[in-house]
Design an enzyme around this catalytic site. Structure first.
Site, PDB file in Angstrom:
ATOM      1  N   GLU A 193       0.967  -1.361  -0.050  1.00  0.00           N
ATOM      2  CA  GLU A 193      -0.553  -0.016  -0.013  1.00  0.00           C
ATOM      3  C   GLU A 193       0.526   1.068  -0.130  1.00  0.00           C
ATOM      4  O   GLU A 193       0.243   2.411   0.548  1.00  0.00           O
ATOM      5  CB  GLU A 193      -0.770  -0.242   0.992  1.00  0.00           C
ATOM      6  CG  GLU A 193      -1.894  -1.060   0.719  1.00  0.00           C
ATOM      7  CD  GLU A 193      -3.126  -1.011   2.086  1.00  0.00           C
ATOM      8  OE1 GLU A 193      -2.719  -0.524   2.886  1.00  0.00           O
ATOM      9  OE2 GLU A 193      -4.303  -1.482   1.960  1.00  0.00           O
ATOM     10  N   GLU A 264      -6.833  -7.792  -1.055  1.00  0.00           N
ATOM     11  CA  GLU A 264      -7.358  -7.326   0.164  1.00  0.00           C
ATOM     12  C   GLU A 264      -9.090  -7.224  -0.171  1.00  0.00           C
ATOM     13  O   GLU A 264      -9.332  -6.182  -0.223  1.00  0.00           O
ATOM     14  CB  GLU A 264      -6.960  -6.306   1.152  1.00  0.00           C
ATOM     15  CG  GLU A 264      -5.010  -7.194   1.500  1.00  0.00           C
ATOM     16  CD  GLU A 264      -4.729  -6.289   2.148  1.00  0.00           C
ATOM     17  OE1 GLU A 264      -5.776  -4.746   3.570  1.00  0.00           O
ATOM     18  OE2 GLU A 264      -3.964  -5.671   2.866  1.00  0.00           O
TER      19      GLU A 264
END
Length: 730
Positions: A193, A264
């Protein structure tokens, strides 16, 4: 904003990386027959065939080795063919060059168990992982490397990051665990991320992305690499989506030759002390998965988490509960959570029933109404599969291939043969379950308990001194949640005064002459606070003892190496004048507790302090000890701490985790009262339970019990689920 010159430089670097990694890039567009893994625009290609992968996150340190076989088996039974895990750098390299791959850190054993059950593995090396894990998985010693800046184009950081990444890759290669060697690992992740923080580092952030991609590809694993939440992931690294609604938010692959990957798919929003629990409806999760596949040709979906597990000891990040993602398809104890587990299992079966058509067929889509759309896949031999989407909040009848179908509100119907509906995301057939905890032992007799009161330090007892207020993390080096600040304050006569103490978090307890005069704490993402209270100073020298407490390390954001905690100012305001004790004032420090220093929670350490009988009257800063036998049977075991306030728990020297009963959710209920005790932590008889209680909890209300599931009903509308907060449009 980048200048045109810098953008040109960036794309030039991209081109150079693509050339340097030409063999890997070429492999991604061609089928290899040697057992390696490549990809094209539709999916990963494993052993020469496109694969549709349903994956679930199971983190090996958040469970125990004796649980791994069952967790993986239940995931497989739930329709998964892949298990995903982060790699936890601070678990494996607690000190520079000192590695640990034993017990809960035995990642090789974990992956080999996945392989033994015939599943694939996604290895998310990071090595920054966030994951609501202490310091985002980075070892604390990294903070002390001279000149280091985490996660940017910084030579010290890149040196250690590359060193650890290489260590893990070499370990996997030595055990032949990559798919190119016949193992189960089909995809690896570098960074995590990073797009969330890249702008904070300006051009150095862009350079770091390019470096990280080149470094990873250069390790020659024989399987592709992915960067999640990194829209500009350099070729041949795949960009992937993280979030709860990637079917609607994902920008898509940044190259026509890359597949759509969802690393995710959040099954829950992790719980925090003081925050309301937020859970997504099974219908909502299934809707998003089906839409990701239908709309984006999605071929890889990973549920984060599939099993949440337990943040044992002090491994949680700031304000995160000991229980992690408990409402996942497999709960904290590894029990099946219905209806989520069963609903997703049916979804997986319906999709896999037409996987060849989805992976090799041609997609078309067209409108069936204002908020209705058909996604149709046509393959060889007249194979056909369809997803009929109704984004309306109302039930709707539509016409598809000369037949009428009733589409429930906000749902997707899957027709593996373009004819019969085999699954609808809004129709939940799985029965809901209630988790039952049955107390098997109550610690309600004072005779069961011994206690020892933690010593409140004074200035003269300290050896670490400074004329200013030290930052907490640099002082404790994450060896303890606790740091004592002590000072002496002299007044000519008895007098009341106001003492104001500013803290950067997380909790503060103030003592004057050994007496508690006030406590305060911060909140998640608002750690700073001020304790302001009136105190009585006695004539002469008074002792100020301030206990600053952290509830987990930070785990995210830019410049993590510069984060600060602990006290920032201390001021005394009174009729006899005001005194600023912040700077140029002598302070003495004690890192941690005496009980921690002697390891009072271990069998050997327990004998080093003079335990006394329980006094019945609860006290602050008190250690409690009791001996108990393990509950019979094989059901999971948990301890109920509802009568306690705040502290930590150990069983036979093993840290179970933190508890904070006194910090309720908005509805007034505690965030967590039951803590998981793995069976492997227990002996049949003579187990030692030790607690450190900071406030005035009552140990006589503690109980230990077993956990099992009871099927209740077909509906679960009373549960506080989230999802479908606005009309979905396909």
């Amino acid at each position: 904003m980048y200048s045109s010159r810098n953008m040109c430089l960036k794309w030039l670097l991209l081109l150079l990386i693509a050339v340097a990694g030409g063999a890997v890039a070429a492999a991604s567009s061609a089928v290899r027959r040697d057992g390696g893994v490549t990809y094209d625009r539709r999916s990963l290609i494993i052993a020469g065939r496109r694969k549709l992968l349903f994956s679930g996150s199971i983190h090996y340190p958040r469970s125990t080795p004796d649980m791994w076989t069952s967790l993986i088996a239940k995931a497989k039974e739930g329709g998964l063919n892949t298990i995903d895990t982060y790699v936890f750098w601070n678990v494996h390299e607690p000190q520079p060059g000192q590695y640990d791959f034993s017990g809960r850190a035995d990642i090789v054993r974990f992956i080999k168990e996945i392989q033994a059950q015939g599943l694939y593995t996604i290895l998310r090396i990071g090595p920054f992982i966030q994951a609501e894990w202490t310091y985002g998985g980075l070892p604390f010693w990294l903070r002390e490397v001279p000149g280091i800046v985490f996660r940017t184009d910084n030579e010290p950081y890149k040196f250690y990051m590359q060193n650890f990444t290489t260590k893990i890759v070499d370990l996997m290669k030595s055990e032949k665990l990559f798919a190119s060697q016949g193992g189960p690992i089909v995809l690896s992740q570098i960074e995590n991320e990073y797009q969330n923080v890249e702008k904070a580092f300006n051009e150095a952030g862009a350079r770091y992305v390019l470096w990280a991609a080149k470094m990873a590809v250069g390790l020659n694993t024989g399987v592709p690499w992915v960067m999640c939440k990194q829209d500009d992931a350099p070729d041949p690294v795949i960009n992937a989506c993280n979030g709860r609604s990637c079917a609607e938010t994902f920008v898509g692959p940044n190259s026509p030759n890359k597949p759509a990957i969802w690393t995710e798919n959040w099954t829950h929003l992790y719980d925090l002390y003081g925050n309301a629990t937020r859970i997504y409806k099974p219908e909502y999760i299934a809707y998003q998965v089906a839409l990701f596949i239908a709309k984006l040709n999605g071929s890889f979906i990973n549920y984060y988490m599939y099993h949440g597990g337990t943040n044992f000891g002090r491994t949680t990040s700031a304000f995160t509960l000991t229980s992690y993602y408990d409402p996942a398809p497999l709960d904290e104890y590894g029990l099946i959570n219905e209806p989520l587990w069963g609903h997703l299992r049916e979804l997986h079966a319906a999709v896999q029933n037409c996987s060849d058509t989805l992976l090799y067929g041609q997609q078309t889509n067209y409108s069936l109404g204002p908020l209705q759309r058909a996604y149709v896949y046509s393959g060889d031999e007249r194979k056909c599969a369809a997803f009929l989407v109704n984004a309306d909040r109302n039930n709707t009848d539509i016409k598809f291939q000369n037949r009428t179908y009733r589409l429930p509100a906000e749902s997707i119907s899957i027709l593996p043969d373009c004819n019969i509906v085999s699954f609808n995301t809004a129709k939940v057939a799985a029965k809901c379950t209630e988790r039952i905890r049955v107390p098997t032992m109550k610690f309600d007799s004072p005779m069961l308990w011994q206690e020892w009161r933690e010593v409140i330090p004074v200035f003269d007892s300290t050896t670490l001194r400074s004329n200013l207020l030290l930052e907490q993390m640099n002082t404790t080096k994450d060896t303890s949640d606790y740091l004592w600040y002590t000072a002496e304050y002299e007044v000519p006569a008895d007098a009341k005064a106001e003492i104001k103490i500013g803290s950067r978090g997380h909790v503060l307890r103030a003592y004057i002459n050994g007496r508690l005069v006030g406590s305060a704490h911060g909140y998640f993402r608002n750690f700073s606070f001020t304790l302001d209270t009136t105190v009585l100073f006695h004539r002469g020298v008074n002792t100020i003892s301030l206990l600053s407490i952290m509830v987990g390390m930070p785990d995210s954001g830019a410049y993590l190496e510069s984060r600060a905690a602990g006290l920032v100012n201390v001021n005394v305001l009174g009729n006899q004048g005001s005194k600023n004790l912040t700077d140029k004032y002598p302070w003495g420090y004690q890192v941690g507790l005496v009980g921690e220093r002697v390891q009072i929670y271990s069998m050997n350490g327990s004998s080093k302090v003079p335990w006394s009988k329980y006094t019945i009257s609860p006290n602050q800063l008190t250690w409690y000890k009791a001996i108990f036998d393990a509950p019979g049977g094989s059901d999971p075991v948990a301890i109920n701490l509802n009568s306690m306030r705040k502290g930590q728990v150990w069983i036979n020297g093993q840290g179970i985790g933190r508890y904070w009963i006194s910090f309720p959710k908005p509805d007034g209920m505690p965030s967590q009262t039951w803590l998981h005790i793995p069976r492997s932590f227990l002996k049949p008889r003579g187990n030692m339970l030790v607690l450190f209680e900071e406030e005035m909890g009552n140990p006589l209300g503690i109980s230990i019990g077993t956990v099992y599931l009871k099927k209740l009903c077909n509906r679960y509308n009373s549960y506080p689920f989230l999802g479908f907060s606005s009309t979905r449009r396909s």
